[in-house]
Design a protein around this motif. Structure first.
Motif, PDB file in Angstrom:
ATOM      1  N   VAL A  45      29.233  37.181  28.343  1.00  0.00           N
ATOM      2  CA  VAL A  45      30.596  37.549  27.988  1.00  0.00           C
ATOM      3  C   VAL A  45      30.779  37.522  26.474  1.00  0.00           C
ATOM      4  O   VAL A  45      29.972  36.952  25.750  1.00  0.00           O
ATOM      5  N   ASN A  46      31.870  38.107  26.013  1.00  0.00           N
ATOM      6  CA  ASN A  46      32.267  38.007  24.612  1.00  0.00           C
ATOM      7  C   ASN A  46      32.890  36.624  24.433  1.00  0.00           C
ATOM      8  O   ASN A  46      33.904  36.314  25.046  1.00  0.00           O
ATOM      9  N   GLU A  47      32.290  35.787  23.594  1.00  0.00           N
ATOM     10  CA  GLU A  47      32.769  34.417  23.455  1.00  0.00           C
ATOM     11  C   GLU A  47      34.170  34.324  22.858  1.00  0.00           C
ATOM     12  O   GLU A  47      34.837  33.309  23.011  1.00  0.00           O
ATOM     13  N   GLU A  48      34.626  35.378  22.215  1.00  0.00           N
ATOM     14  CA  GLU A  48      35.963  35.382  21.626  1.00  0.00           C
ATOM     15  C   GLU A  48      36.885  36.394  22.315  1.00  0.00           C
ATOM     16  O   GLU A  48      37.900  36.777  21.756  1.00  0.00           O
ATOM     17  N   GLY A  49      36.512  36.803  23.515  1.00  0.00           N
ATOM     18  CA  GLY A  49      37.256  37.850  24.213  1.00  0.00           C
ATOM     19  C   GLY A  49      38.739  37.571  24.360  1.00  0.00           C
ATOM     20  O   GLY A  49      39.576  38.432  24.104  1.00  0.00           O
ATOM     21  N   ARG A  50      39.083  36.366  24.773  1.00  0.00           N
ATOM     22  CA  ARG A  50      40.501  36.010  24.952  1.00  0.00           C
ATOM     23  C   ARG A  50      41.199  35.907  23.602  1.00  0.00           C
ATOM     24  O   ARG A  50      42.341  36.345  23.462  1.00  0.00           O
ATOM     25  N   LEU A  51      40.525  35.346  22.602  1.00  0.00           N
ATOM     26  CA  LEU A  51      41.125  35.217  21.267  1.00  0.00           C
ATOM     27  C   LEU A  51      41.402  36.575  20.639  1.00  0.00           C
ATOM     28  O   LEU A  51      42.386  36.750  19.921  1.00  0.00           O
ATOM     29  N   LYS A  52      40.510  37.531  20.897  1.00  0.00           N
ATOM     30  CA  LYS A  52      40.662  38.881  20.351  1.00  0.00           C
ATOM     31  C   LYS A  52      41.625  39.739  21.162  1.00  0.00           C
ATOM     32  O   LYS A  52      41.903  40.869  20.796  1.00  0.00           O
ATOM     33  N   GLY A  53      42.103  39.211  22.279  1.00  0.00           N
ATOM     34  CA  GLY A  53      43.029  39.972  23.113  1.00  0.00           C
ATOM     35  C   GLY A  53      42.381  41.094  23.898  1.00  0.00           C
ATOM     36  O   GLY A  53      43.039  42.084  24.214  1.00  0.00           O
ATOM     37  N   LEU A  54      41.099  40.925  24.227  1.00  0.00           N
ATOM     38  CA  LEU A  54      40.437  41.944  25.039  1.00  0.00           C
ATOM     39  C   LEU A  54      41.058  41.957  26.433  1.00  0.00           C
ATOM     40  O   LEU A  54      41.614  40.950  26.878  1.00  0.00           O
ATOM     41  N   PRO A  55      40.965  43.085  27.133  1.00  0.00           N
ATOM     42  CA  PRO A  55      41.588  43.197  28.456  1.00  0.00           C
ATOM     43  C   PRO A  55      41.013  42.201  29.465  1.00  0.00           C
ATOM     44  O   PRO A  55      39.818  41.896  29.450  1.00  0.00           O
ATOM     45  N   PHE A  56      41.873  41.709  30.330  1.00  0.00           N
ATOM     46  CA  PHE A  56      41.496  40.791  31.406  1.00  0.00           C
ATOM     47  C   PHE A  56      40.500  41.479  32.327  1.00  0.00           C
ATOM     48  O   PHE A  56      40.655  42.648  32.669  1.00  0.00           O
ATOM     49  N   ASN A  57      39.455  40.767  32.705  1.00  0.00           N
ATOM     50  CA  ASN A  57      38.435  41.305  33.602  1.00  0.00           C
ATOM     51  C   ASN A  57      38.538  40.569  34.943  1.00  0.00           C
ATOM     52  O   ASN A  57      38.026  39.459  35.098  1.00  0.00           O
ATOM     53  N   GLN A  58      39.224  41.170  35.897  1.00  0.00           N
ATOM     54  CA  GLN A  58      39.487  40.547  37.194  1.00  0.00           C
ATOM     55  C   GLN A  58      38.207  40.232  37.951  1.00  0.00           C
ATOM     56  O   GLN A  58      38.037  39.133  38.468  1.00  0.00           O
ATOM     57  N   THR A  59      37.289  41.172  38.001  1.00  0.00           N
ATOM     58  CA  THR A  59      36.051  40.977  38.744  1.00  0.00           C
ATOM     59  C   THR A  59      35.236  39.822  38.172  1.00  0.00           C
ATOM     60  O   THR A  59      34.785  38.941  38.901  1.00  0.00           O
ATOM     61  N   ALA A  60      35.054  39.815  36.861  1.00  0.00           N
ATOM     62  CA  ALA A  60      34.292  38.744  36.213  1.00  0.00           C
ATOM     63  C   ALA A  60      34.992  37.399  36.364  1.00  0.00           C
ATOM     64  O   ALA A  60      34.338  36.376  36.584  1.00  0.00           O
ATOM     65  N   SER A  61      36.306  37.382  36.270  1.00  0.00           N
ATOM     66  CA  SER A  61      37.064  36.137  36.426  1.00  0.00           C
ATOM     67  C   SER A  61      36.894  35.573  37.826  1.00  0.00           C
ATOM     68  O   SER A  61      36.747  34.360  38.000  1.00  0.00           O
ATOM     69  N   ASN A  62      36.897  36.441  38.829  1.00  0.00           N
ATOM     70  CA  ASN A  62      36.690  35.995  40.212  1.00  0.00           C
ATOM     71  C   ASN A  62      35.295  35.390  40.381  1.00  0.00           C
ATOM     72  O   ASN A  62      35.132  34.375  41.057  1.00  0.00           O
ATOM     73  N   LEU A  63      34.296  35.998  39.768  1.00  0.00           N
ATOM     74  CA  LEU A  63      32.924  35.489  39.869  1.00  0.00           C
ATOM     75  C   LEU A  63      32.768  34.145  39.164  1.00  0.00           C
ATOM     76  O   LEU A  63      32.095  33.250  39.663  1.00  0.00           O
ATOM     77  N   ALA A  64      33.400  34.004  37.998  1.00  0.00           N
ATOM     78  CA  ALA A  64      33.225  32.806  37.177  1.00  0.00           C
ATOM     79  C   ALA A  64      34.160  31.663  37.560  1.00  0.00           C
ATOM     80  O   ALA A  64      33.897  30.516  37.222  1.00  0.00           O
ATOM     81  N   GLY A  65      35.264  31.984  38.213  1.00  0.00           N
ATOM     82  CA  GLY A  65      36.240  30.956  38.544  1.00  0.00           C
ATOM     83  C   GLY A  65      37.063  30.525  37.350  1.00  0.00           C
ATOM     84  O   GLY A  65      37.619  29.431  37.324  1.00  0.00           O
ATOM     85  N   LYS A  66      37.099  31.374  36.335  1.00  0.00           N
ATOM     86  CA  LYS A  66      37.939  31.126  35.156  1.00  0.00           C
ATOM     87  C   LYS A  66      38.273  32.467  34.513  1.00  0.00           C
ATOM     88  O   LYS A  66      37.679  33.490  34.859  1.00  0.00           O
ATOM     89  N   ILE A  67      39.204  32.457  33.589  1.00  0.00           N
ATOM     90  CA  ILE A  67      39.666  33.707  32.985  1.00  0.00           C
ATOM     91  C   ILE A  67      38.604  34.251  32.026  1.00  0.00           C
ATOM     92  O   ILE A  67      38.148  33.551  31.124  1.00  0.00           O
ATOM     93  N   ILE A  68      38.243  35.505  32.248  1.00  0.00           N
ATOM     94  CA  ILE A  68      37.280  36.214  31.412  1.00  0.00           C
ATOM     95  C   ILE A  68      37.957  37.478  30.897  1.00  0.00           C
ATOM     96  O   ILE A  68      38.611  38.197  31.655  1.00  0.00           O
ATOM     97  N   ALA A  69      37.776  37.755  29.618  1.00  0.00           N
ATOM     98  CA  ALA A  69      38.355  38.959  29.005  1.00  0.00           C
ATOM     99  C   ALA A  69      37.237  39.823  28.431  1.00  0.00           C
ATOM    100  O   ALA A  69      36.258  39.314  27.892  1.00  0.00           O
ATOM    101  N   GLY A  70      37.403  41.117  28.568  1.00  0.00           N
ATOM    102  CA  GLY A  70      36.437  42.061  28.015  1.00  0.00           C
ATOM    103  C   GLY A  70      35.348  42.438  29.001  1.00  0.00           C
ATOM    104  O   GLY A  70      35.280  41.944  30.122  1.00  0.00           O
ATOM    105  N   ASN A  71      34.497  43.345  28.548  1.00  0.00           N
ATOM    106  CA  ASN A  71      33.362  43.775  29.350  1.00  0.00           C
ATOM    107  C   ASN A  71      32.361  42.637  29.464  1.00  0.00           C
ATOM    108  O   ASN A  71      32.204  41.844  28.532  1.00  0.00           O
ATOM    109  N   VAL A  72      31.668  42.557  30.593  1.00  0.00           N
ATOM    110  CA  VAL A  72      30.652  41.524  30.789  1.00  0.00           C
ATOM    111  C   VAL A  72      29.391  42.124  31.387  1.00  0.00           C
ATOM    112  O   VAL A  72      29.426  43.184  32.011  1.00  0.00           O
ATOM    113  N   ILE A  73      28.298  41.418  31.193  1.00  0.00           N
ATOM    114  CA  ILE A  73      27.025  41.775  31.799  1.00  0.00           C
ATOM    115  C   ILE A  73      26.762  40.744  32.891  1.00  0.00           C
ATOM    116  O   ILE A  73      26.810  39.540  32.637  1.00  0.00           O
ATOM    117  N   LEU A  74      26.509  41.212  34.087  1.00  0.00           N
ATOM    118  CA  LEU A  74      26.197  40.354  35.221  1.00  0.00           C
ATOM    119  C   LEU A  74      24.694  40.362  35.433  1.00  0.00           C
ATOM    120  O   LEU A  74      24.089  41.424  35.597  1.00  0.00           O
TER     121      LEU A  74
END
Length: 83
Positions: A45-74
């Motif tokens: 993930v982008n380590e500063e995704g939430r700080l930079k205001g990147l868009p919420f990533n619902q799929t990644a957040s569901n997988l991680a069990g926490k809020i993830i913002a931005g594009n991610v690599i699975l």
């Protein structure tokens, strides 16, 4: 196998990781951080995704069990072991 999970559309696209760190940073649009998953895989993930205001990533957040913002690599457990 590695997948790019796009934040805006939640599309999951198969990708080939062969460009090292620069490729990963480009895909997540910044500095990377690894988030471990319960199944042994991980998200890059982008380590500063939430700080930079990147868009919420619902799929990644569901997988991680926490809020993830931005594009991610699975990465699957097998793909992670190759790292």
């Amino acid at each position: 196998m590695a997948y790019l999970i796009q934040a805006k559309s939640n599309n999951k696209v198969e990708i080939k990781l062969n460009g090292g760190l620069p490729q990963r940073q480009k895909l997540v649009e910044g500095y990377i951080e690894y988030v471990s998953l319960k199944d042994g895989g991980c998200l890059i993930v982008n380590e500063e995704g939430r700080l930079k205001g990147l868009p919420f990533n619902q799929t990644a957040s569901n997988l991680a069990g926490k809020i993830i913002a931005g594009n991610v690599i699975l990465l699957s457990k097998e793909e992670k072991l190759k790292e």
